[in-house]
Design a protein around this motif. Sequence first.
Motif, PDB file in Angstrom:
ATOM      1  N   PRO A  63       0.807  -1.227   0.000  1.00 23.72           N
ATOM      2  CA  PRO A  63       0.000   0.000   0.000  1.00 23.72           C
ATOM      3  C   PRO A  63       0.838   1.274   0.000  1.00 23.72           C
ATOM      4  N   ASP A  64       1.980   1.271   0.691  1.00 27.71           N
ATOM      5  CA  ASP A  64       2.805   2.480   0.714  1.00 27.71           C
ATOM      6  C   ASP A  64       3.379   2.796  -0.662  1.00 27.71           C
ATOM      7  N   GLU A  65       3.719   1.783  -1.429  1.00 26.66           N
ATOM      8  CA  GLU A  65       4.184   2.030  -2.798  1.00 26.66           C
ATOM      9  C   GLU A  65       3.074   2.680  -3.624  1.00 26.66           C
ATOM     10  N   LEU A  66       1.841   2.268  -3.387  1.00 26.75           N
ATOM     11  CA  LEU A  66       0.709   2.883  -4.073  1.00 26.75           C
ATOM     12  C   LEU A  66       0.569   4.357  -3.662  1.00 26.75           C
ATOM     13  N   SER A  67       0.743   4.650  -2.385  1.00 29.83           N
ATOM     14  CA  SER A  67       0.641   6.034  -1.906  1.00 29.83           C
ATOM     15  C   SER A  67       1.724   6.916  -2.518  1.00 29.83           C
ATOM     16  N   VAL A  68       2.944   6.411  -2.597  1.00 32.03           N
ATOM     17  CA  VAL A  68       4.037   7.207  -3.157  1.00 32.03           C
ATOM     18  C   VAL A  68       3.850   7.394  -4.662  1.00 32.03           C
ATOM     19  N   TYR A  69       3.295   6.409  -5.328  1.00 33.35           N
ATOM     20  CA  TYR A  69       2.969   6.573  -6.745  1.00 33.35           C
ATOM     21  C   TYR A  69       1.971   7.711  -6.945  1.00 33.35           C
ATOM     22  N   ILE A  70       0.936   7.748  -6.106  1.00 37.37           N
ATOM     23  CA  ILE A  70      -0.042   8.842  -6.183  1.00 37.37           C
ATOM     24  C   ILE A  70       0.621  10.178  -5.861  1.00 37.37           C
ATOM     25  N   ALA A  71       1.529  10.195  -4.880  1.00 37.19           N
ATOM     26  CA  ALA A  71       2.227  11.439  -4.532  1.00 37.19           C
ATOM     27  C   ALA A  71       3.027  11.966  -5.710  1.00 37.19           C
ATOM     28  N   ARG A  72       3.705  11.080  -6.435  1.00 34.66           N
ATOM     29  CA  ARG A  72       4.475  11.521  -7.607  1.00 34.66           C
ATOM     30  C   ARG A  72       3.556  12.102  -8.668  1.00 34.66           C
ATOM     31  N   GLN A  73       2.417  11.460  -8.894  1.00 31.28           N
ATOM     32  CA  GLN A  73       1.465  11.997  -9.869  1.00 31.28           C
ATOM     33  C   GLN A  73       0.962  13.366  -9.432  1.00 31.28           C
ATOM     34  N   LEU A  74       0.703  13.503  -8.136  1.00 34.28           N
ATOM     35  CA  LEU A  74       0.203  14.761  -7.598  1.00 34.28           C
ATOM     36  C   LEU A  74       1.233  15.872  -7.791  1.00 34.28           C
ATOM     37  N   MET A  75       2.479  15.596  -7.461  1.00 31.71           N
ATOM     38  CA  MET A  75       3.514  16.616  -7.600  1.00 31.71           C
ATOM     39  C   MET A  75       3.744  16.984  -9.051  1.00 31.71           C
ATOM     40  N   THR A  76       3.657  16.012  -9.937  1.00 36.82           N
ATOM     41  CA  THR A  76       3.904  16.264 -11.356  1.00 36.82           C
ATOM     42  C   THR A  76       2.776  17.057 -11.994  1.00 36.82           C
ATOM     43  N   GLN A  77       1.536  16.730 -11.652  1.00 33.75           N
ATOM     44  CA  GLN A  77       0.391  17.312 -12.348  1.00 33.75           C
ATOM     45  C   GLN A  77      -0.199  18.540 -11.664  1.00 33.75           C
ATOM     46  N   VAL A  78      -0.120  18.614 -10.324  1.00 32.43           N
ATOM     47  CA  VAL A  78      -0.792  19.686  -9.586  1.00 32.43           C
ATOM     48  C   VAL A  78       0.196  20.630  -8.898  1.00 32.43           C
ATOM     49  N   SER A  79       1.325  20.103  -8.465  1.00 33.84           N
ATOM     50  CA  SER A  79       2.384  20.877  -7.794  1.00 33.84           C
ATOM     51  C   SER A  79       1.897  21.641  -6.565  1.00 33.84           C
TER      52      SER A  79
END
Length: 355
Positions: free
Chosen positions: A207-223
């Motif tokens: 689950p933590d790998e899933l959370s960090v994947y979402i965090a990367r998407q968030l930082m890339t797309q929304v900043s």
Amino acid sequence: MGALSGFTPLRAMQAQRKPKVVVVTFGGGARDEETFAPEGQENIPHMLGELIPQGTFYTQVINHGILGHYVATASLATGSYETLNNFASTPPGNPTIFEYYRRDLKRPVEDAWVIAPSNGFNRIGGSSHRAYGPNFSAEVVLPKQLLAASMSGGTSTDYLHLLRDNYETPLFAPPIASDEVNLQRTADLLKLSVADFNAHARSLASPDELSVYIARQLMTQVSPSLIWITLHDIDIAHSGAYSLYTDGIRRSDRLCADIWNTIESLPEYKGRTTLFILPDFGRDSDTNPAGNGFQHHRTGDALSRTTWMLALGPGVRQNFVVDRPVDSLDLVPTLGKLMGFSPTYAAGKPLVEVL
């Protein structure tokens, strides 16, 4: 007329860029025996070899509050020791960092985010305080709920290892809700197709790998400027399997390095982002007869209350160790000084070493 000494157009632009903060907390803690003591250092190669040399490391962060993961995380987010039921779906009573930040600086909701396991941690996005509350809370994304919704009610065995929601007690195991409306909204915001999300999730181990994947998407797309990520894999310690506990420590160590490398790779974050990493509290001592060693945190002894924190980013002194005891509530006032908001109800004090 000659140029001002040390002044360049690049430095002028950097001075105008507002600071960003990423906070990573661990639900579960980790003891010195498995981390910073000589016998445990093999479990944290990224922390020792990459991250600590770039930052300021606090060796004694004391939690004087209730040692439950949700209530302790809520206390970290408010800067006040919360007294709510650890297993109740209840928001904290004191304003959170996200509410202080958004209200004082007049920031939109998309600028403050929580990425959390879904067993109650979603409530730390906003408080029940009448002067703050929902109008100033953070956006909350629950990766497990997104995954459950993306399967449209299915129960593929490919994803069951990512949907485990609670390790602490079998008496609290809420079902993972399927929220297809929220899934589509979040997917649109992160520019992530459901098919791509499912395909990537299938390759992840926890689950933590899933959370960090979402965090990367968030930082890339929304900043966004303020991101709070709660990792929870280490709490597998409650199962009593020591090997799974140390696996969780190693994975968390790697994921923290991944988060920092993502920060340093993105123009919107590089050179303006401070990363704070800390467990919510520790775990029981092996020598305390009232506890179960690494498996639990029920005694309230010194080991279960004492943990650590690492800060790294622009202006933070590198390869510096602070051995004096500090309070876990000091995080929110420190972030207030760093980002320019006033945490009126927080009880801690700013940590001068990282300001």
